[in-house]
Design an enzyme around this catalytic site. Sequence first.
Site, PDB file in Angstrom:
ATOM      1  N   TYR A 144     -50.633  16.076  27.820  1.00  0.00           N
ATOM      2  CA  TYR A 144     -51.669  15.501  28.687  1.00  0.00           C
ATOM      3  C   TYR A 144     -51.925  16.385  29.916  1.00  0.00           C
ATOM      4  O   TYR A 144     -53.051  16.497  30.391  1.00  0.00           O
ATOM      5  CB  TYR A 144     -51.300  14.064  29.087  1.00  0.00           C
TER       6      TYR A 144
ATOM      7  N   ARG B 286     -54.284  18.849  28.791  1.00  0.00           N
ATOM      8  CA  ARG B 286     -55.645  18.278  28.710  1.00  0.00           C
ATOM      9  C   ARG B 286     -56.222  18.090  30.105  1.00  0.00           C
ATOM     10  O   ARG B 286     -57.401  18.337  30.353  1.00  0.00           O
ATOM     11  CB  ARG B 286     -55.620  16.958  27.937  1.00  0.00           C
TER      12      ARG B 286
ATOM     13  N   HIS C 103     -61.485   3.601  27.333  1.00  0.00           N
ATOM     14  CA  HIS C 103     -60.146   4.059  26.930  1.00  0.00           C
ATOM     15  C   HIS C 103     -59.356   4.615  28.097  1.00  0.00           C
ATOM     16  O   HIS C 103     -58.442   5.411  27.900  1.00  0.00           O
ATOM     17  CB  HIS C 103     -60.278   5.108  25.807  1.00  0.00           C
TER      18      HIS C 103
ATOM     19  N   CYS D  38     -41.753   7.275  39.178  1.00  0.00           N
ATOM     20  CA  CYS D  38     -42.442   6.210  39.909  1.00  0.00           C
ATOM     21  C   CYS D  38     -41.854   6.066  41.324  1.00  0.00           C
ATOM     22  O   CYS D  38     -40.624   6.069  41.491  1.00  0.00           O
ATOM     23  CB  CYS D  38     -42.271   4.891  39.146  1.00  0.00           C
TER      24      CYS D  38
ATOM     25  N   ALA E  51     -75.544  17.404  22.792  1.00  0.00           N
ATOM     26  CA  ALA E  51     -75.998  16.636  23.964  1.00  0.00           C
ATOM     27  C   ALA E  51     -76.604  17.547  25.024  1.00  0.00           C
ATOM     28  O   ALA E  51     -77.624  17.213  25.641  1.00  0.00           O
ATOM     29  CB  ALA E  51     -74.807  15.874  24.543  1.00  0.00           C
TER      30      ALA E  51
END
Length: 267
Positions: free
Chosen positions: A80, A83, A132, A169, A253
């Site tokens: 991720y 990405r 999503h 966290c 597009a």
Amino acid sequence: MKAVVDPYRHSVRPEDLDLAASLLAASKRPAALTGAGMSAESGLATFRGTHSSLWSRWEPEELATPRAYREDKELVWGWYMWRMGAVARAQPNAGHKALAVMSRRWPYFAIVTQNVDNLHERAGSTRITHLHGGLFEHRCFACARPHPEFVVPADAADGPQLRLAPPRCLHCGGYIRPGVVWFGEQMPEEPWNQATAWLRECDLLLVIGTSAMVQPAASLVGFARQHGAKVVLVNPEDTGHSSLADVHLKAGAAEALPLLLDRLDRS
Ligand code: APR
């Protein structure tokens, strides 16, 4: 020197463009449903359809499920981050920008996206809901508290297979996960309710860059039609939505949407 064929450059048929522009000109409440193909011309891989798409290179189950994260959080987080770095390097394309022009021309204009990138926002569109989730909406895997967004360096992970330890966290010390909806997870209610509210009211739906393979997002096209919307498909390929389309602009597009706006301005 062999001419480089732009994989997305298809010649949009003039009669299709005329029809799509006339439908848009008559619309009071247009909306768009977008998928990964919307960002393809920004250099971001789609999930399906070509040899270089994400799910042709990795199994979703290996990377985009809670189990994958539990089994190998460094692999999943590294993928991720790769990405996120790719999105950080990408720019909104002419298709994103054309939708942002529509957002200014029609106050109602709404974008329901399956994409987790932030290119619609960076192009200047405003009324957007992400079915999503979002790549940059991090939260704790253990306590689910949101984790502060951080600047992802463009070279965050120089390869999709680089293992990176997720941050911890600040509240419970658990591991941070990307705020995207993984396979097998429930879609959050708020974006879905927002999407159905907008698409119940829209009178024209631009369906852009989605393979219609993933439910319940794909069902939104039939839902909009049931509520009276006309459907304009923007995709170089036919999809499961083709039978629902009033007109299909068979092009990328970034080519079709500026052409549509230009044709509208000339009508
Ligand atoms: N312009 C428009 N459409 C394009 C372009 C382009 N330049 N390039 C490719 N496409 C089309 C492809 O023909 C295909 O129909 O975009 C579609 C991409 O399909 P997918 O990769 O399946 O993406 P999407 O439909 O958004 O996937 C839905 O699947 O993996 C999950 O959560 C993920 O949101 C994603 C969901």
